[in-house]
Scaffold this motif. Structure first.
Motif, PDB file in Angstrom:
ATOM      1  N   ALA A 125       0.521  -0.876  -0.365  1.00  0.00           N
ATOM      2  CA  ALA A 125       0.222   0.227  -0.174  1.00  0.00           C
ATOM      3  C   ALA A 125       0.546   0.926   0.420  1.00  0.00           C
ATOM      4  O   ALA A 125       1.746   1.428   0.451  1.00  0.00           O
ATOM      5  CB  ALA A 125      -0.582   0.143   1.674  1.00  0.00           C
ATOM      6  N   CYS A 126       0.037   2.438  -0.391  1.00  0.00           N
ATOM      7  CA  CYS A 126       0.911   2.987  -0.621  1.00  0.00           C
ATOM      8  C   CYS A 126       0.191   4.610  -0.164  1.00  0.00           C
ATOM      9  O   CYS A 126      -0.930   4.831  -1.304  1.00  0.00           O
ATOM     10  CB  CYS A 126       1.577   3.610  -1.801  1.00  0.00           C
ATOM     11  SG  CYS A 126       2.785   4.719  -2.172  1.00  0.00           S
ATOM     12  N   CYS A 127       0.422   5.597   0.137  1.00  0.00           N
ATOM     13  CA  CYS A 127      -0.244   6.298   0.609  1.00  0.00           C
ATOM     14  C   CYS A 127       0.619   8.231   0.895  1.00  0.00           C
ATOM     15  O   CYS A 127       1.429   7.949   0.978  1.00  0.00           O
ATOM     16  CB  CYS A 127      -0.409   6.810   2.518  1.00  0.00           C
ATOM     17  SG  CYS A 127      -1.611   8.159   2.830  1.00  0.00           S
ATOM     18  N   VAL A 128      -0.341   8.973  -0.355  1.00  0.00           N
ATOM     19  CA  VAL A 128       0.530  10.228  -0.270  1.00  0.00           C
ATOM     20  C   VAL A 128      -0.041  10.979   0.301  1.00  0.00           C
ATOM     21  O   VAL A 128      -1.314  11.614  -0.434  1.00  0.00           O
ATOM     22  CB  VAL A 128       0.908  10.296  -1.746  1.00  0.00           C
ATOM     23  CG1 VAL A 128       2.220   9.069  -2.694  1.00  0.00           C
ATOM     24  CG2 VAL A 128      -0.426  10.100  -2.807  1.00  0.00           C
ATOM     25  N   ALA A 129       0.510  12.620   0.599  1.00  0.00           N
ATOM     26  CA  ALA A 129       0.016  13.473   0.660  1.00  0.00           C
ATOM     27  C   ALA A 129       0.775  14.922  -0.957  1.00  0.00           C
ATOM     28  O   ALA A 129       1.765  14.895  -1.405  1.00  0.00           O
ATOM     29  CB  ALA A 129       0.660  14.471   1.247  1.00  0.00           C
ATOM     30  N   TYR A 130      -0.134  15.010  -1.389  1.00  0.00           N
ATOM     31  CA  TYR A 130       0.486  15.546  -2.881  1.00  0.00           C
ATOM     32  C   TYR A 130      -0.476  16.620  -3.002  1.00  0.00           C
ATOM     33  O   TYR A 130      -1.844  17.641  -2.775  1.00  0.00           O
ATOM     34  CB  TYR A 130      -0.175  14.818  -4.313  1.00  0.00           C
ATOM     35  CG  TYR A 130       0.146  15.061  -6.126  1.00  0.00           C
ATOM     36  CD1 TYR A 130       0.649  15.095  -5.941  1.00  0.00           C
ATOM     37  CD2 TYR A 130      -0.740  16.208  -6.674  1.00  0.00           C
ATOM     38  CE1 TYR A 130       1.139  15.369  -7.471  1.00  0.00           C
ATOM     39  CE2 TYR A 130      -0.831  15.730  -7.709  1.00  0.00           C
ATOM     40  CZ  TYR A 130       0.386  15.896  -8.352  1.00  0.00           C
ATOM     41  OH  TYR A 130       0.461  16.439  -9.669  1.00  0.00           O
ATOM     42  N   LEU A 131       0.520  18.130  -3.579  1.00  0.00           N
ATOM     43  CA  LEU A 131      -0.203  19.495  -4.297  1.00  0.00           C
ATOM     44  C   LEU A 131       0.066  19.114  -5.613  1.00  0.00           C
ATOM     45  O   LEU A 131       0.729  19.109  -6.222  1.00  0.00           O
ATOM     46  CB  LEU A 131       1.370  20.354  -3.413  1.00  0.00           C
ATOM     47  CG  LEU A 131       2.046  20.467  -2.376  1.00  0.00           C
ATOM     48  CD1 LEU A 131       2.797  21.234  -1.952  1.00  0.00           C
ATOM     49  CD2 LEU A 131       0.405  20.572  -1.083  1.00  0.00           C
TER      50      LEU A 131
END
Length: 284
Positions: free
Chosen positions: A226-232
């Motif tokens: 699994a991969c969780c990102v915070a993206y702008l």
């Protein structure tokens, strides 16, 4: 004469309540791999705070689905106490806590290891979006409460699903915190949004793998990675990336595909979040 200030118990013997077992079938994902669950976002729910937001992710499979609910309050920017050391930048403090009734196993009032991990990742995600140079010698407190977790009654700690669920909860914490910061009027380079993707094994064919967006841990038998990102989205930057798991194959393209799907999930969430924030702006 009976004491009217005391709640008297029943006169006769009573039996303890017996609850029916949850015999419902395990939820099954009935949406496409690239589809996300609908969500509801509202800002300004706590008037006493500088900014606040309520974020709710809907059910995915009707009556057998499970959603998530988050609340966030932002206090500040406010002056640091006299005893605090001098800081030329704004001091950002994040606090993530599950409500005691959020999951099947009742949570304690003190934060455990998973909640501290969520706070650390949330701080890293928000620090890359907030312009901290605007408020020297100031502090901001971001408090996120998970009112309802995305854990079914069959998903217990013994099955080893708690760690995966923590990653999925982080994406919701990032989104609700970003909305609350925007409601507080704190300057940011962009509105950060959370997104998550997972590599799972299909139930019908154990040898077949698939990458799904916005996964629900109880809808899959096995989660490989699994991969969780915070993206702008405007700056096309990732402020925080949390990856866990392993692939059957050591191909780099599989890892890149997982990250790309997490970014696509954050883009979809960020687009809808901006629409909700624009609707909350009062018309002149």
């Amino acid at each position: 004469m009976s004491d009217r200030r005391r709640i008297n118990g029943p006169g006769g013997p009573t039996n303890p309540p017996i609850y029916d077992e949850d015999l419902s079938l395990s939820p099954v994902r009935n949406r496409n791999d690239s589809d996300a669950r609908p969500f509801y976002l509202k800002t300004g729910v706590t008037p006493s705070a500088s900014g606040s937001a309520y974020f709710e992710i809907g059910q995915s499979t009707g009556t057998h689905g499970f959603g998530m609910k988050f609340t966030c309050t932002v206090h500040g920017p406010r002056s640091l106490p006299r005893s605090a050391p001098f800081s030329p930048h704004m001091v950002l403090s994040t606090h993530v806590k599950y409500a005691p009734f959020a999951t099947r196993y009742r949570r304690g009032y003190l934060r455990d290891a998973s909640e501290r991990d969520l706070s650390i990742h949330l701080e890293a995600a928000l620090r890359g979006a907030v312009i901290v140079d605007r408020w020297p010698k100031s502090g901001v407190d971001v408090v996120v409460t998970v009112v309802e977790g995305d854990m079914s009654r069959q998903a217990t700690i013994d099955q080893g699903l708690e760690d995966w669920n923590t990653m999925f909860v982080l994406s919701g914490c990032i989104t609700v915190a970003a909305a609350a910061i925007a409601d507080a009027g704190i300057d940011c380079v962009d509105v950060v949004a959370g997104g998550v993707a997972a590599l799972v094994v299909n139930r019908g064919n154990p040898d077949e793998q698939a990458i799904v967006m916005d996964p629900v841990v109880s809808e899959h038998d096995t989660v490989l990675a699994a991969c969780c990102v915070a993206y702008l989205p405007t700056r096309n930057e990732i402020t925080n990336l949390w990856y866990k798991g392993s692939f059957y194959t050591s191909e780099l393209t599989s890892y890149q595909s997982l990250v790309s799907n997490a970014v696509l999930a954050s883009k979809a969430t960020g687009k809808t979040m901006l629409m909700s924030l624009n609707e909350a702006i009062p018309s002149v």
